[in-house]
Design a protein around this motif. Structure first.
Motif, PDB file in Angstrom:
ATOM      1  N   THR A   1      28.203  20.395  57.416  1.00 16.99           N
ATOM      2  CA  THR A   1      29.003  20.436  56.202  1.00 16.99           C
ATOM      3  C   THR A   1      30.262  19.618  56.439  1.00 16.99           C
ATOM      4  N   LYS A   2      30.642  18.819  55.462  1.00 17.40           N
ATOM      5  CA  LYS A   2      31.894  18.050  55.521  1.00 17.40           C
ATOM      6  C   LYS A   2      32.802  18.548  54.407  1.00 17.40           C
ATOM      7  N   ILE A   3      34.042  18.836  54.773  1.00 18.00           N
ATOM      8  CA  ILE A   3      35.011  19.396  53.835  1.00 18.00           C
ATOM      9  C   ILE A   3      36.326  18.645  53.998  1.00 18.00           C
ATOM     10  N   THR A   4      36.973  18.332  52.880  1.00 17.23           N
ATOM     11  CA  THR A   4      38.329  17.776  52.921  1.00 17.23           C
ATOM     12  C   THR A   4      39.263  18.776  52.254  1.00 17.23           C
ATOM     13  N   VAL A   5      40.338  19.114  52.954  1.00 16.36           N
ATOM     14  CA  VAL A   5      41.334  20.051  52.428  1.00 16.36           C
ATOM     15  C   VAL A   5      42.722  19.449  52.613  1.00 16.36           C
ATOM     16  N   TYR A   6      43.676  19.985  51.877  1.00 19.79           N
ATOM     17  CA  TYR A   6      45.073  19.577  52.001  1.00 19.79           C
ATOM     18  C   TYR A   6      45.902  20.819  52.278  1.00 19.79           C
ATOM     19  N   LEU A   7      46.638  20.791  53.372  1.00 19.91           N
ATOM     20  CA  LEU A   7      47.493  21.913  53.751  1.00 19.91           C
ATOM     21  C   LEU A   7      48.887  21.646  53.205  1.00 19.91           C
ATOM     22  N   GLN A   8      49.416  22.603  52.464  1.00 20.70           N
ATOM     23  CA  GLN A   8      50.723  22.473  51.821  1.00 20.70           C
ATOM     24  C   GLN A   8      51.754  23.255  52.643  1.00 20.70           C
ATOM     25  N   LEU A   9      52.441  22.575  53.558  1.00 22.79           N
ATOM     26  CA  LEU A   9      53.423  23.227  54.435  1.00 22.79           C
ATOM     27  C   LEU A   9      54.830  23.073  53.876  1.00 22.79           C
ATOM     28  N   PHE A  10      55.564  24.178  53.840  1.00 19.99           N
ATOM     29  CA  PHE A  10      56.961  24.177  53.440  1.00 19.99           C
ATOM     30  C   PHE A  10      57.760  24.812  54.578  1.00 19.99           C
ATOM     31  N   THR A  11      58.741  24.092  55.087  1.00 22.55           N
ATOM     32  CA  THR A  11      59.520  24.576  56.235  1.00 22.55           C
ATOM     33  C   THR A  11      60.861  25.171  55.830  1.00 22.55           C
ATOM     34  N   GLY A  12      61.100  25.306  54.547  1.00 17.63           N
ATOM     35  CA  GLY A  12      62.341  25.905  54.079  1.00 17.63           C
ATOM     36  C   GLY A  12      62.258  26.165  52.591  1.00 17.63           C
ATOM     37  N   GLY A  13      63.267  26.842  52.072  1.00 13.27           N
ATOM     38  CA  GLY A  13      63.317  27.136  50.654  1.00 13.27           C
ATOM     39  C   GLY A  13      62.488  28.348  50.283  1.00 13.27           C
ATOM     40  N   PRO A  14      62.348  28.592  48.971  1.00 11.02           N
ATOM     41  CA  PRO A  14      61.653  29.796  48.505  1.00 11.02           C
ATOM     42  C   PRO A  14      60.147  29.796  48.762  1.00 11.02           C
ATOM     43  N   LYS A  15      59.563  28.628  49.006  1.00  7.45           N
ATOM     44  CA  LYS A  15      58.117  28.535  49.240  1.00  7.45           C
ATOM     45  C   LYS A  15      57.770  28.433  50.725  1.00  7.45           C
ATOM     46  N   THR A  16      58.655  28.833  51.609  1.00  7.89           N
ATOM     47  CA  THR A  16      58.452  28.655  53.053  1.00  7.89           C
ATOM     48  C   THR A  16      57.096  29.196  53.510  1.00  7.89           C
ATOM     49  N   THR A  17      56.356  28.349  54.231  1.00  8.13           N
ATOM     50  CA  THR A  17      55.047  28.725  54.765  1.00  8.13           C
ATOM     51  C   THR A  17      54.974  28.577  56.281  1.00  8.13           C
TER      52      THR A  17
END
Length: 192
Positions: free
Chosen positions: A40-56
């Motif tokens: 199986t081949k999958i493409t994903v996008y990781l949404q990293l936030f290092t600050g602010g209200p959406k920190t991940t």
């Protein structure tokens, strides 16, 4: 006595030939036979936030007396980022990327990561892929990083493979880094 021994040898040979034939035919009929698995081949996008209200991504530990930064040797980060279908953080979410990485190079250019992709989209809902291995510091840049898939669950049971990860967008004013992951995985989910 020699005839009995020769007859036994012929019988054993015939049984072995039959077993080889059955295995080879079964392999043609069932692609999951003998643990070959499905690619199986999958493409994903990781949404990293290092600050602010959406920190991940948060630094949780580091070397005593040293700053906890993205390039400081010994800093440990915990991540819980959205995985999306597209490059925009507004793209449909297909799961979460959770885990940790440690800045493991003294010069701060590489890390050691342990993380999971936990899928929530309809195609792979509840399935996971597990990654572990060295890579560049995903949030400060570098070349494409190849990280091995070491396991999985549900649709990715007995998974093995690799992921190629690279930064495709960085917006420092929003503390946002987008990492594209191209995953190739072979799994044996015939037990599902």
């Amino acid at each position: 006595m020699a005839k009995g021994s020769a007859l036994a040898s012929i019988q054993i040979s015939l049984v072995l030939l039959l077993a080889i034939f059955v295995c080879s035919e079964a392999d043609l009929l069932d692609p999951y036979y003998c643990c070959r698995g499905k690619e199986t081949k999958i493409t994903v996008y990781l949404q990293l936030f290092t600050g602010g209200p959406k920190t991940t991504s948060v630094a949780v530990a580091g070397a005593p007396g040293r700053p906890r930064t993205l390039s400081e040797f010994g800093t440990i980060f915990v991540n819980d980022a959205n995985m999306t279908e597209g490059i925009s953080y507004r793209s449909p979410t297909i799961g979460r990327a959770q885990g940790l990485y440690i800045v493991s190079a003294r010069n701060g250019n590489s890390s050691q990561g342990i993380f999971s992709f936990i899928f929530s989209n309809s195609q792979y809902n509840g399935s996971t892929l597990e990654f572990q291995g060295p890579g560049f510091n995903l949030q400060t840049g570098g070349p494409t990083s190849e990280i091995p898939v070491i396991g999985g669950t549900k649709k990715f049971r007995l998974a093995r493979g690799y992921g190629l990860f690279k930064i495709v967008r960085q917006n420092l004013s929003l503390n946002n880094t987008v990492i594209m992951g191209n995953i190739t995985v072979v799994s044996n989910n015939k037990f599902e």
